[in-house]
Design a protein around this motif. Sequence first.
Motif, PDB file in Angstrom:
ATOM      1  N   PRO A   5       0.842  -1.210   0.000  1.00 14.37           N
ATOM      2  CA  PRO A   5       0.000   0.000   0.000  1.00 14.37           C
ATOM      3  C   PRO A   5       0.873   1.254   0.000  1.00 14.37           C
ATOM      4  O   PRO A   5       2.068   1.201   0.310  1.00 14.37           O
ATOM      5  N   TYR A   6       0.251   2.369  -0.331  1.00 18.62           N
ATOM      6  CA  TYR A   6       0.954   3.648  -0.430  1.00 18.62           C
ATOM      7  C   TYR A   6       0.369   4.665   0.551  1.00 18.62           C
ATOM      8  O   TYR A   6      -0.841   4.713   0.774  1.00 18.62           O
ATOM      9  N   ILE A   7       1.246   5.497   1.098  1.00 21.02           N
ATOM     10  CA  ILE A   7       0.840   6.746   1.731  1.00 21.02           C
ATOM     11  C   ILE A   7       1.301   7.869   0.808  1.00 21.02           C
ATOM     12  O   ILE A   7       2.496   7.988   0.514  1.00 21.02           O
ATOM     13  N   ALA A  37     -10.654   1.302  -1.423  1.00 24.51           N
ATOM     14  CA  ALA A  37      -9.308   1.303  -1.995  1.00 24.51           C
ATOM     15  C   ALA A  37      -8.474   2.488  -1.547  1.00 24.51           C
ATOM     16  O   ALA A  37      -7.240   2.408  -1.486  1.00 24.51           O
ATOM     17  N   ALA A  38      -9.129   3.620  -1.233  1.00 24.42           N
ATOM     18  CA  ALA A  38      -8.387   4.837  -0.900  1.00 24.42           C
ATOM     19  C   ALA A  38      -9.096   5.601   0.211  1.00 24.42           C
ATOM     20  O   ALA A  38     -10.327   5.610   0.285  1.00 24.42           O
ATOM     21  N   LEU A  39      -8.300   6.219   1.055  1.00 27.96           N
ATOM     22  CA  LEU A  39      -8.809   7.020   2.165  1.00 27.96           C
ATOM     23  C   LEU A  39      -8.092   8.363   2.170  1.00 27.96           C
ATOM     24  O   LEU A  39      -6.868   8.417   2.072  1.00 27.96           O
ATOM     25  N   ARG A  40      -8.864   9.439   2.269  1.00 22.70           N
ATOM     26  CA  ARG A  40      -8.311  10.791   2.289  1.00 22.70           C
ATOM     27  C   ARG A  40      -8.384  11.339   3.705  1.00 22.70           C
ATOM     28  O   ARG A  40      -9.433  11.285   4.354  1.00 22.70           O
ATOM     29  N   ARG A 170      -7.802  -2.452   5.370  1.00 29.85           N
ATOM     30  CA  ARG A 170      -6.831  -1.372   5.208  1.00 29.85           C
ATOM     31  C   ARG A 170      -6.837  -0.900   3.763  1.00 29.85           C
ATOM     32  O   ARG A 170      -6.699  -1.721   2.846  1.00 29.85           O
ATOM     33  N   PRO A 171      -7.033   0.400   3.531  1.00 30.90           N
ATOM     34  CA  PRO A 171      -7.052   0.890   2.141  1.00 30.90           C
ATOM     35  C   PRO A 171      -5.695   0.725   1.478  1.00 30.90           C
ATOM     36  O   PRO A 171      -4.654   0.755   2.129  1.00 30.90           O
ATOM     37  N   PHE A 197       4.198   0.220   4.244  1.00 30.34           N
ATOM     38  CA  PHE A 197       3.735   1.058   3.148  1.00 30.34           C
ATOM     39  C   PHE A 197       4.926   1.522   2.305  1.00 30.34           C
ATOM     40  O   PHE A 197       6.071   1.531   2.777  1.00 30.34           O
ATOM     41  N   LYS A 198       4.635   1.957   1.103  1.00 30.74           N
ATOM     42  CA  LYS A 198       5.539   2.816   0.365  1.00 30.74           C
ATOM     43  C   LYS A 198       5.037   4.240   0.570  1.00 30.74           C
ATOM     44  O   LYS A 198       3.849   4.463   0.777  1.00 30.74           O
ATOM     45  N   SER A 199       5.947   5.214   0.500  1.00 35.71           N
ATOM     46  CA  SER A 199       5.533   6.613   0.652  1.00 35.71           C
ATOM     47  C   SER A 199       5.854   7.378  -0.616  1.00 35.71           C
ATOM     48  O   SER A 199       6.858   7.122  -1.288  1.00 35.71           O
ATOM     49  N   LEU A 200       4.974   8.331  -0.930  1.00 36.61           N
ATOM     50  CA  LEU A 200       5.148   9.203  -2.082  1.00 36.61           C
ATOM     51  C   LEU A 200       4.778  10.614  -1.660  1.00 36.61           C
ATOM     52  O   LEU A 200       3.636  10.882  -1.317  1.00 36.61           O
ATOM     53  N   LEU A 201       5.758  11.510  -1.662  1.00 36.47           N
ATOM     54  CA  LEU A 201       5.539  12.901  -1.276  1.00 36.47           C
ATOM     55  C   LEU A 201       5.656  13.779  -2.516  1.00 36.47           C
ATOM     56  O   LEU A 201       6.656  13.745  -3.213  1.00 36.47           O
TER      57      LEU A 201
END
Length: 202
Positions: A5-7, A37-40, A170-171, A197-201
């Motif tokens: 999953p990604y943050i 699938a996604a949470l904001r 978990r999304p 998770f993987k992170s993407l900023l």
Amino acid sequence: MGLMPYIIGLGGRAGAGKSYVSKELVEQLRSAGGNTAALRMKFVAPLKTIAKTILSISLDVKSVEELDRYVEGDLKEERLPYNINLGKESLACFVTDEFSRLAQESDEEESPRSLRLYAKLMAQKPSFATPRALMQYLGTECGRDCFGPDFWVDVAFKRYEAKVERRGVRPRYLVFDDVRFASERHGIRNYARDHGFKSLLV
């Protein structure tokens, strides 16, 4: 083995369109992978809730739409009819109670810090002419200065974990659209590393 999953954290100056982009992104991710699938989320969500209550009490504003305009919309920079003074005992008690609750929620030691916050409000009697100035004070002088630089990050991820526990899923993507401080960028990276998770900023 499933995909990690990604943050995703979106940064940028005020008015750059972060909220719009994140909303569109989450809608696209949900269209492709389903509603879970996604949470904001927002780091400042609990801060804005506190600000809305203060504005409602101080200005006697009952309309949800008008409160949203003060905190989220076109009235955020506008001068208020009169200044809001957090040194008033009723407001100082309210703010202290709310921050104590958030500290307990994030497993922070709250008692000495809450007392320090109350003493600070009563001594300084901070006064604010605009909603933005009020929210900036709540975020920094009340939150980060009294409870630690990672306070809002810790609260956000505890709330995320509570949402996951309630939903039982978990999304695949967790999206924050209000990444402004180094502590928030580091918090995303650290949580991603420690929780798979993987992170993407951006």
